[in-house]
Design a protein around this motif. Structure first.
Motif, PDB file in Angstrom:
ATOM      1  N   SER A  50       0.859  -1.362  -0.064  1.00  0.00           N
ATOM      2  CA  SER A  50       0.042   0.039  -0.199  1.00  0.00           C
ATOM      3  C   SER A  50       0.815   1.339   0.013  1.00  0.00           C
ATOM      4  O   SER A  50       2.001   1.393   0.768  1.00  0.00           O
ATOM      5  N   GLN A  64      -4.744   3.447   8.181  1.00  0.00           N
ATOM      6  CA  GLN A  64      -4.342   2.809   6.780  1.00  0.00           C
ATOM      7  C   GLN A  64      -3.810   1.486   7.236  1.00  0.00           C
ATOM      8  O   GLN A  64      -3.954   0.363   6.438  1.00  0.00           O
ATOM      9  N   ASN A  67      -6.747  -1.044   8.642  1.00  0.00           N
ATOM     10  CA  ASN A  67      -7.457  -1.245   7.286  1.00  0.00           C
ATOM     11  C   ASN A  67      -6.653  -2.436   6.776  1.00  0.00           C
ATOM     12  O   ASN A  67      -7.119  -3.444   6.046  1.00  0.00           O
TER      13      ASN A  67
END
Length: 157
Positions: A56, A131, A134
């Motif tokens: 990510s 973030q 998640n």
């Protein structure tokens, strides 16, 4: 035009802080009184089996968001990652991100990062860790683990 009733936490900065204190206290009390065993032990070395991987972007341009908040998010992630990395979740144990990471305070080195509260962007100490949570949630969904509890953005600090 009539506006809806405001929440207690929306009255003033003091009532907001009081609400945060209440939520934290309730969480700590649940941990204290819980029958659950929480994962804490760490592997001495990397485990040989990878169930799933994902990457990510840490720094990304989000409209008019100040890039300093993205840089600070990177710092916040770097501070919290070692507290979670290598944790073994044994049968019958519960993984709790916030129990492992603890409070995100300036004294512990966390910085102001992007947060979401009430559906609006803001900034706060430790911002950007959503973030991370998640990503962990997504990885758990792609594993044999069972997700027993998950909170979105501002439900818990």
């Amino acid at each position: 035009m009539s506006m809806g009733r405001r929440l207690f936490c929306e009255i003033s900065p003091f009532t907001y802080e009081l609400s945060v204190w209440k939520q934290r206290s309730q969480r700590y009390l649940r941990w204290l009184l819980s029958w659950r065993r929480y994962a804490r032990a760490k592997a001495a070395q990397s485990l040989p089996l990878v169930v799933y991987t994902h990457a990510s972007l840490i720094r990304r341009t989000l409209g008019q968001v100040n890039m300093t908040l993205q840089e600070n998010k990177a710092v916040n992630l770097a501070l919290s990652a070692p507290r979670v990395d290598g944790v073994l979740i044994r049968p019958g144990e519960t993984f709790s991100f916030w129990r492992l990471v603890g409070r995100t305070t300036k004294r512990r080195g966390y910085r102001d990062g992007l947060t979401l509260a009430g559906g609006k962007t803001a900034q706060g100490v430790g911002g950007g860790l959503c973030q991370f949570t998640n990503l962990l949630h997504w990885l758990a969904l792609h594993s044999p683990l069972t997700v027993s509890e998950y909170h979105h953005h501002d439900q818990y600090d």
